[in-house]
Design a protein around this motif. Structure first.
Motif, short mmCIF file in Angstrom:
data_model
loop_
_atom_site.label_atom_id
_atom_site.label_comp_id
_atom_site.label_asym_id
_atom_site.label_seq_id
_atom_site.Cartn_x
_atom_site.Cartn_y
_atom_site.Cartn_z
N SER A 100 1.48 -1.03 0.05
CA SER A 100 0.14 0.05 0.37
C SER A 100 0.93 1.04 -0.39
O SER A 100 2.02 1.18 0.56
N LEU A 101 0.61 1.74 -1.25
CA LEU A 101 1.03 3.42 -0.88
C LEU A 101 0.12 4.98 -0.26
O LEU A 101 -0.66 4.77 -0.57
N GLU A 102 1.72 5.72 0.61
CA GLU A 102 0.64 6.55 1.04
C GLU A 102 -0.19 7.27 0.43
O GLU A 102 0.19 7.40 -0.92
N ALA A 103 -0.85 7.86 0.66
CA ALA A 103 -2.05 9.10 0.43
C ALA A 103 -1.71 9.52 -1.06
O ALA A 103 -2.44 10.11 -1.89
N ALA A 104 -0.89 11.03 0.05
CA ALA A 104 -0.62 11.79 -0.47
C ALA A 104 0.67 11.22 -1.10
O ALA A 104 1.71 10.58 -2.27
#
Length: 386
Positions: A100-104
């Motif tokens: 999972s990648l950061e939303a930002a």
């Protein structure tokens, strides 16, 4: 967070971002633990306790990526910063993670990925499967394509090993398929078999074809009883004879399209995954492998409705010739033998010690081979459809 291991301190030392490693197993990522063995892999197989094996609750994850190195790869691929890793219960040869990648800095469509670190293959062995996935995606088939770097490279490196990063597909594995699911699989295979091989990459012969099976038979000679040695030897003789005719059409095949390599949303096929066995071989072999899993019964026979749905959808996409029709029972037997042998080898190597998962029973596909030899209840390939 309960059920996770925070490694923020180690990452802070690298001036990276905090990444959590989840120990839970997602519902939609069960894999067949009898996965592949080429001859070289069978001989050097996996040590009983692989060096550097990560402690991930007994799951088949051997290599945990360095946070800083993973973040650098994501930057190179034009993606956001890593946020969390969740190990996937997969086969015994690869380390597979949900990333999972950061939303930002990450669009909603680019937040969830599947990271595969390949433990026992070199970069060259992965070029064909990776290029094929990209080719099929371009052709409009539901196949997640590996993310390329700015140079177009699809196979990357993490922890000194080949690595692939592909979008996480929607959907779930279907444990109890119906006719509609089988129809979707047959249609996919028919569409895929109409595609040319990927350009600018060397064709790959079947790593589990005749040569592998002959080597495996030699290795199992002292483990099988006389009846099973005769059964396997007879199959190999017929396999060689059929190969020598050169009569069966060849092309790109998945070579492992079991239920755990397909994802569905309801009755819609949303993704076909795990092309690590993909190669050039008989198109009919791909159909036989899929039919065994999607329409096979425990007694070695086939469910008539599911078999008719899969084969009917396939032949609507691709006409099957007379030579293929004649060879069909033998090809079904070859497909059954491939998994009888690989599961027997996995049992011999005690793969469950590494995966923590129950081994698949080799007897299931031995029963299927015997049923194919009896030629009783084998579903016919339709002459024409539509």
């Amino acid at each position: 967070m309960e059920g996770t291991v925070q490694i923020g301190r180690a990452i802070d030392q690298h001036q990276g971002n905090g990444v959590s490693i989840h120990r839970g197993i997602p519902n939609n990522c069960g894999k067949d633990n009898e996965k592949r063995e080429t001859q070289s892999e069978a001989e050097r197989r996996i040590p009983r306790k692989p060096p550097g094996m990560a402690d991930n609750g007994g799951m088949a994850v051997y290599t945990t990526p360095d946070p800083m190195e993973l973040a650098a790869l994501c930057r190179r691929l034009g993606l956001g910063a890593p946020e969390a890793l969740q190990p996937v219960a997969a086969g015994v040869e690869n380390s597979t993670w949900f990333l999972s990648l950061e939303a930002a800095g990450s669009p909603a469509t680019e937040r969830e990925w599947v990271l595969t670190i390949v433990e026992q293959a070199d970069v060259e062995a992965l070029q064909f499967p990776a290029a094929l996935c990209a080719r099929l995606r371009e052709a409009g088939l539901p196949v997640p394509a590996p993310r390329p770097d700015p140079d177009g490279t699809l196979v990357h490196r993490l922890a000194g090993k080949p690595a692939l990063l592909a979008p996480k597909a929607a959907g779930r594995h279907v444990l109890d398929p119906g006719a509609a699911h089988c129809r979707a699989i047959g249609d996919f295979l028919g569409r895929m078999h109409g595609q040319p091989p990927p350009a600018n990459v060397a064709p790959r012969e079947n790593p589990f074809g005749l040569a592998w099976m002959a080597r495996a038979a030699d290795r199992l000679a002292t483990c099988l009883d006389a009846a099973d040695r005769g059964l396997l030897g007879g199959l190999l003789t017929r396999y060689r004879a059929l190969e020598q005719t050169g009569a069966l059409p060849r092309g790109i095949i998945h070579a492992d399209l079991f239920r755990d390599n397909a994802l569905f949303e309801g009755e819609r096929l949303s993704a076909v995954i795990d092309f690590n066995s993909a190669c050039i071989d008989w198109l009919l072999l791909d159909v036989a492998i899929a039919l065994h899993d999607w329409a096979g019964r425990a007694d070695g026979g086939f469910a008539a409705d599911r078999a008719a749905a899969l084969l009917g959808a396939y032949t609507r996409r691709r006409a099957v010739g007379a030579d293929e029709r004649r060879a069909w029972p033998e090809v079904l037997g070859i497909a059954a033998t491939r998994f009888w042998v690989s599961r027997t080898l996995a049992k011999l190597d005690d793969v469950s010690e590494l995966t923590g998962r129950e081994q698949k029973d080799p007897a299931e596909f031995r029963t299927r081979l015997l049923a194919c030899r009896a030629a009783a209840g084998i579903p016919e390939l339709p002459e024409t459809e539509g």
